[in-house]
Design a protein around this motif. Structure first.
Motif, mmCIF file in Angstrom:
data_model
loop_
_atom_site.group_PDB
_atom_site.id
_atom_site.type_symbol
_atom_site.label_atom_id
_atom_site.label_comp_id
_atom_site.label_asym_id
_atom_site.label_seq_id
_atom_site.Cartn_x
_atom_site.Cartn_y
_atom_site.Cartn_z
ATOM 1 N N GLY A 1 0.836 -1.200 0.000
ATOM 2 C CA GLY A 1 0.000 0.000 0.000
ATOM 3 C C GLY A 1 0.867 1.244 0.000
ATOM 4 N N PRO A 2 0.247 2.401 -0.160
ATOM 5 C CA PRO A 2 1.005 3.661 -0.240
ATOM 6 C C PRO A 2 1.918 3.906 0.964
ATOM 7 C CG PRO A 2 -1.321 4.028 -0.724
ATOM 8 C CD PRO A 2 -1.193 2.601 -0.305
ATOM 9 N N TRP A 3 1.523 3.412 2.145
ATOM 10 C CA TRP A 3 2.335 3.632 3.343
ATOM 11 C C TRP A 3 3.690 2.915 3.254
ATOM 12 C CZ3 TRP A 3 -2.133 0.736 3.106
ATOM 13 C CH2 TRP A 3 -1.931 -0.645 3.116
ATOM 14 N N ASP A 4 3.818 1.918 2.337
ATOM 15 C CA ASP A 4 5.068 1.172 2.235
ATOM 16 C C ASP A 4 6.239 2.027 1.790
ATOM 17 O OD1 ASP A 4 4.573 -1.465 3.135
ATOM 18 O OD2 ASP A 4 3.308 -1.783 1.381
ATOM 19 N N LEU A 5 5.950 3.201 1.262
ATOM 20 C CA LEU A 5 7.019 4.133 0.922
ATOM 21 C C LEU A 5 7.840 4.442 2.185
ATOM 22 C CD1 LEU A 5 8.067 5.679 -1.528
ATOM 23 C CD2 LEU A 5 6.701 7.626 -0.790
ATOM 24 N N GLY A 6 7.173 4.384 3.315
ATOM 25 C CA GLY A 6 7.830 4.596 4.607
ATOM 26 C C GLY A 6 8.973 3.627 4.860
ATOM 27 N N LEU A 7 8.950 2.481 4.180
ATOM 28 C CA LEU A 7 10.070 1.540 4.317
ATOM 29 C C LEU A 7 11.387 2.204 3.929
ATOM 30 C CD1 LEU A 7 8.609 -1.767 2.848
ATOM 31 C CD2 LEU A 7 9.527 -1.429 5.145
ATOM 32 N N VAL A 8 11.317 3.074 2.937
ATOM 33 C CA VAL A 8 12.533 3.767 2.492
ATOM 34 C C VAL A 8 12.779 5.009 3.341
ATOM 35 C CG1 VAL A 8 13.696 4.908 0.566
ATOM 36 C CG2 VAL A 8 12.131 3.000 0.129
ATOM 37 N N THR A 9 11.722 5.771 3.601
ATOM 38 C CA THR A 9 11.925 7.108 4.152
ATOM 39 C C THR A 9 11.922 7.174 5.683
ATOM 40 O OG1 THR A 9 9.562 7.506 4.006
ATOM 41 C CG2 THR A 9 10.891 8.225 2.135
ATOM 42 N N GLU A 10 11.357 6.143 6.317
ATOM 43 C CA GLU A 10 11.208 6.272 7.768
ATOM 44 C C GLU A 10 12.317 5.572 8.551
ATOM 45 O OE1 GLU A 10 7.213 5.783 9.235
ATOM 46 O OE2 GLU A 10 6.449 6.782 7.450
ATOM 47 N N PHE A 11 12.119 5.489 9.862
ATOM 48 C CA PHE A 11 13.172 5.011 10.754
ATOM 49 C C PHE A 11 13.375 3.485 10.643
ATOM 50 C CE2 PHE A 11 9.088 5.440 12.811
ATOM 51 C CZ PHE A 11 8.924 4.215 13.443
ATOM 52 N N PRO A 12 14.521 2.998 11.144
ATOM 53 C CA PRO A 12 14.901 1.590 10.976
ATOM 54 C C PRO A 12 13.870 0.569 11.494
ATOM 55 C CG PRO A 12 16.744 2.829 11.885
ATOM 56 C CD PRO A 12 15.592 3.772 11.808
ATOM 57 N N GLY A 13 13.113 0.956 12.527
ATOM 58 C CA GLY A 13 12.113 0.041 13.079
ATOM 59 C C GLY A 13 11.158 -0.481 12.017
ATOM 60 N N LYS A 14 10.814 0.372 11.068
ATOM 61 C CA LYS A 14 9.922 -0.024 9.972
ATOM 62 C C LYS A 14 10.540 -1.152 9.157
ATOM 63 C CE LYS A 14 6.539 3.072 9.746
ATOM 64 N NZ LYS A 14 5.170 2.935 9.765
ATOM 65 N N ARG A 15 11.827 -1.000 8.895
ATOM 66 C CA ARG A 15 12.514 -1.998 8.060
ATOM 67 C C ARG A 15 12.694 -3.303 8.824
ATOM 68 N NH1 ARG A 15 14.232 3.006 6.459
ATOM 69 N NH2 ARG A 15 15.876 3.246 8.001
ATOM 70 N N ARG A 16 12.934 -3.203 10.115
ATOM 71 C CA ARG A 16 13.023 -4.435 10.909
ATOM 72 C C ARG A 16 11.670 -5.129 10.951
ATOM 73 N NH1 ARG A 16 16.375 -1.091 14.309
ATOM 74 N NH2 ARG A 16 14.599 -0.625 15.656
ATOM 75 N N ASP A 17 10.603 -4.350 11.122
ATOM 76 C CA ASP A 17 9.257 -4.945 11.126
ATOM 77 C C ASP A 17 8.983 -5.665 9.815
ATOM 78 O OD1 ASP A 17 8.787 -3.989 13.617
ATOM 79 O OD2 ASP A 17 7.447 -2.361 13.007
ATOM 80 N N PHE A 18 9.439 -5.052 8.732
ATOM 81 C CA PHE A 18 9.244 -5.681 7.429
ATOM 82 C C PHE A 18 9.932 -7.044 7.380
ATOM 83 C CE2 PHE A 18 11.117 -6.705 3.327
ATOM 84 C CZ PHE A 18 9.976 -6.868 2.561
#
Ligand SMILES: Nc1ncnc2c1ncn2[C@@H]1O[C@H](COP(=O)(O)OP(=O)(O)OP(=O)(O)O)[C@@H](O)[C@H]1O
Ligand SMILES: [Mg+2]
Length: 365
Positions: free
Chosen positions: A135-152
């Motif tokens: 979804g559109p919020w997945d852009l946050g994987l690139v732009t947001e903090f590391p926690g997002k990427r770990r959650d992914f």
């Protein structure tokens, strides 16, 4: 596994509502706020046992109600409906009212997960029915903090590996205990020797977690690029070992926090520049379009990874992504939807006109 139908009770804006899905592509069409994302949220919940957007899970319970329920029938493609499995998630606010006069309030579990009516632990419930959500919020994987990427990473690996689910849970618990102990060492002068047990536990579980994360990242890097663009991930690993813990032993007491380990992991998105062949950091230097592309590339890698591990493609859930993609990339996504069960939401049906054999589900405001 494919999802055949779901029934929602007091789930977000749905009082009582059933949906039946095609084994190919279903498109959920409806205006803003008609509940399209809510349907995908319920599917993600049935898959992972968790909501992808509620901070507190009781947010999904219909206002003023006490219990929300999502039920789904999943079937194996070859075996058909007769051998279906029933998945069910029940959420409460921690108590329910029984009787009218007198009214009695009883404490109950905030979440129950059931397979064919039998209660399950999260690690046994998750991963029966697999999804890839985009979804559109997945852009946050690139732009947001590391926690997002770990959650992914956790979300992908948890779907394919029960041991990963168990290990992550144990790691998180161990980390909490260890940090509590660091506080006691700082404030009460408790002996450092008590850390040893937790150190061992975290090192053992941490090794497993970073090994699996590295495996996914390597897999993604072996995937093709998109439109001649070569994307890659660079694992920024926070290794945990006796030596590393030793190295930070004073800082961590001062900070009362464990400073190394997979809970500090991150990864960097890179795009190879055509001329210099240098791999540019997309979060820093990439255009908005490049950031979108690398997320699409990552999601495609996720699909293939699940296929490789499980032997079957997951159900693809696409939430309103077409308006954000240009024509070329819309075409790529359209091609991908043909390969597995796909459920798409859109407020604007003209984006999906090109899809043949799609089933349309219409929601009204
Ligand atoms: N706990 C709840 N109880 C009742 N209604 C809720 C609850 N949580 C959310 N809603 C309602 O659900 C609606 C939003 O649903 P959703 O986000 O699925 O819409 P959507 O169709 O995806 O919209 P958009 O096209 O804007 O993305 C809102 O009207 C919101 O008020
Ligand atoms: Mg939405």
């Amino acid at each position: 596994m494919q999802i055949k139908r779901i029934h929602l009770s007091n789930f977000r804006n749905f009082k009582e509502k059933s949906f039946v899905f095609s084994n190919k592509t279903s498109v959920i069409v409806g205006p803003n706020a008609s509940g399209k994302t809510n349907v995908l949220e319920s599917l993600f919940l049935l898959s992972t046992g968790k909501s992808f957007r509620a901070k507190v899970e009781e947010e999904v319970i219909f206002y003023e109600e006490e219990i929300a329920r999502a039920e789904g029938a999943v079937i194996e493609k070859e075996k058909g409906e007769k051998f279906g499995t029933n998945l069910e998630v029940i959420l409460t606010r921690g108590e329910i009212t029984i009787g009218m006069n007198p009214r009695k309030v009883e404490k109950v579990a905030r979440k129950r997960l059931l397979i064919n009516g039998v209660g399950k632990r999260l690690i046994d419930f998750a991963g029966k029915f697999r999804v890839t959500l985009f979804g559109p919020w997945d852009l946050g994987l690139v732009t947001e903090f590391p926690g997002k990427r770990r959650d992914f990473l956790d979300m992908v690996l948890s779907q394919t590996d029960r041991e990963y689910r168990r290990t992550s849970l144990s790691y998180v618990k161990g980390l909490r205990q260890r940090n509590r102990l660091l506080l006691k060492i700082k404030e009460e002068g408790v002996s450092r020797s008590q850390l040893l047990f937790w150190d061992k536990l975290l090192i053992k579980n941490g090794d497993y977690i970073s090994g699996k994360r590295a495996e996914f990242i390597e897999f993604a890097n072996s995937q093709e690029g998109l439109n001649n663009q070569k994307f890659s991930l660079e694992y920024d690993k926070s290794a945990i070992s006796e030596a590393r813990l030793e190295q930070y032993k004073y800082e961590e007491v001062a900070a009362t926090a464990t400073l190394v380990g997979p809970h500090r992991d991150d990864f960097i998105f890179r795009l190879e520049e055509k001329e210099s062949k240098k791999a540019m950091d997309i979060a820093r230097y990439g255009s908005r379009g490049e950031q979108r592309m690398v997320v699409l590339w990552l999601k495609l890698a996720e699909l293939s990874f699940i296929k490789e591990k499980i032997g079957e493609l997951p159900t693809l859930l696409l939430d309103d992504i077409f308006s954000e993609l240009d024509h070329e990339h819309r075409k790529i996504v359209m091609e991908v939807t043909k390969k597995q069960q796909t459920i798409i939401t859109t407020a604007d049906p003209h984006f999906v006109e090109g899809l043949d054999r799609m089933e349309r589900i219409v929601l009204s405001a």
